[in-house]
Design a protein around this motif. Structure first.
Motif, short mmCIF file in Angstrom:
data_model
loop_
_atom_site.label_atom_id
_atom_site.label_comp_id
_atom_site.label_asym_id
_atom_site.label_seq_id
_atom_site.Cartn_x
_atom_site.Cartn_y
_atom_site.Cartn_z
N ILE A 61 0.85 -1.20 0.00
CA ILE A 61 0.00 0.00 0.00
C ILE A 61 0.89 1.25 0.00
N ALA A 62 1.93 1.25 0.83
CA ALA A 62 2.85 2.39 0.88
C ALA A 62 3.55 2.59 -0.47
N ALA A 63 3.99 1.50 -1.09
CA ALA A 63 4.66 1.59 -2.39
C ALA A 63 3.70 2.11 -3.46
N TYR A 64 2.48 1.62 -3.44
CA TYR A 64 1.47 2.02 -4.42
C TYR A 64 1.19 3.52 -4.32
N VAL A 65 0.96 4.00 -3.11
CA VAL A 65 0.68 5.43 -2.92
C VAL A 65 1.90 6.26 -3.30
N LEU A 109 4.86 -9.23 -8.37
CA LEU A 109 3.55 -8.84 -7.86
C LEU A 109 3.51 -7.33 -7.59
N VAL A 110 4.54 -6.81 -6.97
CA VAL A 110 4.59 -5.37 -6.70
C VAL A 110 4.46 -4.59 -8.01
N ASP A 111 5.19 -5.00 -9.03
CA ASP A 111 5.12 -4.32 -10.32
C ASP A 111 3.73 -4.40 -10.93
N GLN A 112 3.08 -5.57 -10.80
CA GLN A 112 1.72 -5.71 -11.33
C GLN A 112 0.74 -4.80 -10.60
N VAL A 113 0.84 -4.73 -9.28
CA VAL A 113 -0.05 -3.86 -8.51
C VAL A 113 0.18 -2.41 -8.88
N ARG A 114 1.45 -2.01 -8.97
CA ARG A 114 1.74 -0.62 -9.30
C ARG A 114 1.26 -0.26 -10.70
N PRO A 165 -3.72 -2.19 -10.31
CA PRO A 165 -4.24 -3.03 -9.23
C PRO A 165 -5.54 -3.75 -9.59
N ALA A 166 -6.27 -3.24 -10.57
CA ALA A 166 -7.53 -3.87 -10.96
C ALA A 166 -7.32 -5.24 -11.59
N THR A 167 -6.14 -5.45 -12.21
CA THR A 167 -5.87 -6.73 -12.86
C THR A 167 -4.78 -7.54 -12.16
N ALA A 168 -4.17 -6.98 -11.13
CA ALA A 168 -3.10 -7.68 -10.41
C ALA A 168 -3.68 -8.88 -9.66
N PRO A 169 -2.89 -9.94 -9.51
CA PRO A 169 -3.37 -11.14 -8.82
C PRO A 169 -3.33 -10.99 -7.30
N VAL A 170 -4.21 -10.12 -6.80
CA VAL A 170 -4.37 -9.94 -5.35
C VAL A 170 -5.82 -10.23 -4.99
N SER A 171 -6.06 -10.38 -3.71
CA SER A 171 -7.43 -10.66 -3.26
C SER A 171 -8.35 -9.49 -3.56
N GLY A 172 -9.63 -9.77 -3.63
CA GLY A 172 -10.61 -8.71 -3.82
C GLY A 172 -10.55 -7.69 -2.69
N ARG A 226 -7.92 0.63 -3.80
CA ARG A 226 -8.80 1.67 -4.37
C ARG A 226 -8.99 2.80 -3.35
N ILE A 227 -9.18 2.43 -2.09
CA ILE A 227 -9.32 3.44 -1.03
C ILE A 227 -8.03 4.22 -0.89
N ALA A 228 -6.89 3.52 -0.90
CA ALA A 228 -5.59 4.21 -0.77
C ALA A 228 -5.39 5.21 -1.90
N ALA A 229 -5.77 4.83 -3.13
CA ALA A 229 -5.64 5.75 -4.27
C ALA A 229 -6.54 6.96 -4.09
N ALA A 230 -7.72 6.76 -3.54
CA ALA A 230 -8.62 7.89 -3.30
C ALA A 230 -8.02 8.83 -2.26
#
Length: 182
Positions: free
Chosen positions: A53-57, A84-89, A92-99, A106-110
């Motif tokens: 989450i920190a990396a994504y933000v 995985l980190v690269d896919q999320v960054r 995140p909508a298509t990255a292989p993480v849990s719903g 999505r909340i973190a991006a907001a």
């Protein structure tokens, strides 16, 4: 070169490390906050997920040092590592993480855009994916804190290494010792 004279070799103390050495009395609470948010025992979010989450933000904020650092810290603690980190960054909508993690991202991006950008619908969607109030709270606080950390690093114009190995070495140290080790 940083915008102010930090009184040290910036290449030996890149990114946030230089300002923290410059002002240790503010470094302590900042490091304590990072330790609590990212590494302290948590009933459900792993340290790797919180670092993600920190990396994504940090990536959304275009803070090169923090994004590279926390991407390495997340990768060192996630079974799927940097791919995985690269896919999320990237998406995140298509990255292989849990719903649930996808909804929290999505909340973190907001939060990164504006605290007021978080909607009841986003929170309800996260709850529908199994997120608890604690996970929602901590996601908002991680995202808000990293907006501050990113602005601290970039606002002082600190130097960031380009070599990924530097971030891998820092990751090994953080994973072993945490943020509050001297």
């Amino acid at each position: 070169m940083a915008h102010i004279d930090l009184g040290l070799d910036e290449q030996a103390h890149p990114g946030i490390n230089g300002p923290m050495r410059f002002r240790p009395e503010t470094a302590k609470p900042l490091n304590d906050l990072a330790e609590t948010l990212l590494r302290a025992p948590h009933p459900s979010l792993t340290p790797g997920e919180r670092e993600l989450i920190a990396a994504y933000v940090s990536g959304l904020n275009e803070c090169g040092f923090c994004c590279a650092s926390h991407s390495a810290f997340a990768a060192a603690q996630l079974p799927r590592g940097m791919p995985l980190v690269d896919q999320v960054r990237a998406d995140p909508a298509t990255a292989p993480v849990s719903g649930k993690l996808r909804a929290l991202l999505r909340i973190a991006a907001a939060v990164q855009r504006s605290g007021r950008a978080v909607t009841r619908e986003m929170v309800d969607a996260a709850r529908a994916e199994g997120a608890t109030d604690l996970e929602i709270h901590d996601t908002v606080l991680i995202a808000a804190a990293f907006c501050m950390y990113n602005r601290y690093v970039d606002g002082l114009g600190t130097w960031a290494p380009e070599d990924p190995e530097a971030y891998d070495r820092a990751a090994a140290h953080i994973v072993s010792n945490g943020y509050t080790a001297s």
